[in-house]
Design an enzyme around this catalytic site. Structure first.
Site, short mmCIF file in Angstrom:
data_model
loop_
_atom_site.label_atom_id
_atom_site.label_comp_id
_atom_site.label_asym_id
_atom_site.label_seq_id
_atom_site.Cartn_x
_atom_site.Cartn_y
_atom_site.Cartn_z
N ASP A 13 -2.75 -5.85 -11.48
CA ASP A 13 -3.17 -4.80 -10.54
C ASP A 13 -4.09 -3.83 -11.29
O ASP A 13 -4.29 -3.94 -12.49
CB ASP A 13 -1.94 -4.06 -9.96
CG ASP A 13 -2.32 -3.08 -8.84
OD1 ASP A 13 -3.34 -3.28 -8.18
OD2 ASP A 13 -1.59 -2.08 -8.66
N SER A 14 -4.63 -2.86 -10.55
CA SER A 14 -5.46 -1.83 -11.16
C SER A 14 -4.60 -0.75 -11.80
O SER A 14 -5.07 0.02 -12.64
CB SER A 14 -6.30 -1.16 -10.07
OG SER A 14 -5.42 -0.60 -9.11
N CYS A 77 -2.52 -6.94 -5.80
CA CYS A 77 -3.46 -5.91 -5.38
C CYS A 77 -4.20 -6.43 -4.15
O CYS A 77 -4.89 -7.45 -4.23
CB CYS A 77 -4.45 -5.65 -6.53
SG CYS A 77 -5.79 -4.54 -6.08
N GLU A 154 0.69 6.83 -8.32
CA GLU A 154 0.53 6.88 -9.78
C GLU A 154 1.24 8.12 -10.33
O GLU A 154 1.91 8.07 -11.36
CB GLU A 154 -0.96 6.92 -10.16
CG GLU A 154 -1.73 5.64 -9.89
CD GLU A 154 -1.52 4.54 -10.94
OE1 GLU A 154 -1.20 4.87 -12.10
OE2 GLU A 154 -1.67 3.35 -10.58
N CYS A 185 -1.42 -1.67 0.55
CA CYS A 185 -1.78 -1.45 -0.84
C CYS A 185 -0.47 -1.49 -1.60
O CYS A 185 0.52 -0.88 -1.16
CB CYS A 185 -2.45 -0.08 -0.99
SG CYS A 185 -2.64 0.44 -2.71
N HIS A 187 0.53 -0.08 -4.10
CA HIS A 187 1.03 1.22 -4.57
C HIS A 187 1.97 1.88 -3.55
O HIS A 187 2.82 2.68 -3.92
CB HIS A 187 -0.14 2.18 -4.81
CG HIS A 187 -0.82 2.00 -6.14
ND1 HIS A 187 -1.65 0.94 -6.42
CD2 HIS A 187 -0.78 2.76 -7.28
CE1 HIS A 187 -2.11 1.06 -7.67
NE2 HIS A 187 -1.60 2.16 -8.20
#
Ligand code: DGL
Length: 272
Positions: A13-14, A77, A154, A185, A187
């Site tokens: 993932d990023s 992702c 994050e 997403c 996240h």
């Protein structure tokens, strides 16, 4: 302990979003060795050009697959999966599992309309619009793209509290319009409780994590059966990032609770 059925997977993932997918995979398949890689140097992927994104994912994934002897890759992702899968599958001989917005199950569940909450890139991708056209013909899909929501996840993983007032301003365009929301997403499952609080209990939240874990299981174990997990067996979980992470100490604290040793930096070698 010798285990002939031992498998090593790469989760990509990023940022920390792919950890929501890792948690589902780990719950179902605790015996897997996991290399978790995040390309924080190019974060957020939701604002990156398609060409740069495809090139970076290809370079890192092919390099890691070779060096770490990976058996299966999970591109955890949505932003990347909606464009990189054909390129990766053409390069690799091992299975590549992608994560894309769960439009189909969401549309089946909805009585009113579906909300797709994703990155600004994912909501504009042709892949996403094709999914909607194929799987949600009779239910309207309201789109909401936000990078700030990705940042909030994050921050949460580094111990910062989510500002519910800010979250509610971001999600405002969906309130009252939908009865099912797709967390498009990876996240967002990390801030699921907060999103649920803001959208209200009459909105069902859907994500792809569990379906991905089932897919990984069937690809790895379809011919050999799931090995018995012994208490002596210690999975080798490792977490790598493309650049030194922000608030590394706080992040490492949380990562250790998920079974990872401290993050190691794995920079991109552009000479490949
Ligand atoms: N976790 C990612 C996704 O599922 C991308 C977040 C970002 O870097 O913008 O789309």
């Amino acid at each position: 302990m010798t285990n002939t059925n031992r498998h090593k997977i790469l989760i990509f993932d990023s940022g920390v979003g792919g950890l929501s997918v890792y948690q589902q995979i780990q719950k179902r398949l605790p015996q897997l060795d996991v290399i978790y890689f995040f390309d924080n140097e190019a974060y957020p992927y939701g604002e990156l050009s398609q060409d740069v994104l495809i090139d970076r994912v290809e370079l890192f994934v092919t390099d890691l697959v070779k060096k770490e002897q990976i058996d299966l890759v999970v591109i955890a992702c949505n932003t990347a999966s909606t464009i990189v899968l054909p390129r990766l599958r053409a390069q690799l001989t091992i299975p590549v599992v992608g994560v894309v917005p769960a439009i189909k199950p969401a549309s089946l569940l909805a009585n009113v309309a579906v909300g797709l909450i994703a990155t600004p890139a994912t909501v504009t991708r042709q892949y996403t619009h094709d999914l909607i056209q194929h799987f949600s013909q009779d239910k309207k899909v309201e789109l909401l793209g936000s990078t700030r929501l990705v940042d909030m996840a994050e921050e949460k993983l580094r111990g910062q509290a989510i500002d519910l007032q800010e979250l509610s301003e971001i999600l405002q365009p969906l309130i009252g319009l939908i009865d099912v929301a797709v967390l498009g997403c990876t996240h967002f499952p990390l801030i699921k409780d907060e999103i649920q609080t803001v959208l209200g209990s009459n909105v069902t939240l859907v994500d792809s994590g569990e379906a991905i874990a089932r897919r990984v299981e069937s690809l790895l174990f379809q011919n050999e059966g799931i090995p018995h997990t012994s208490s002596l067996y210690q999975p080798l979980n490792k977490i790598l990032s493309s650049a030194p992470p922000w608030k590394e100490g706080a992040l490492n604290e949380r990562l250790s609770l998920l079974g990872f040793s401290p993050i190691q930096t794995y920079p991109l070698h552009l000479d490949v």
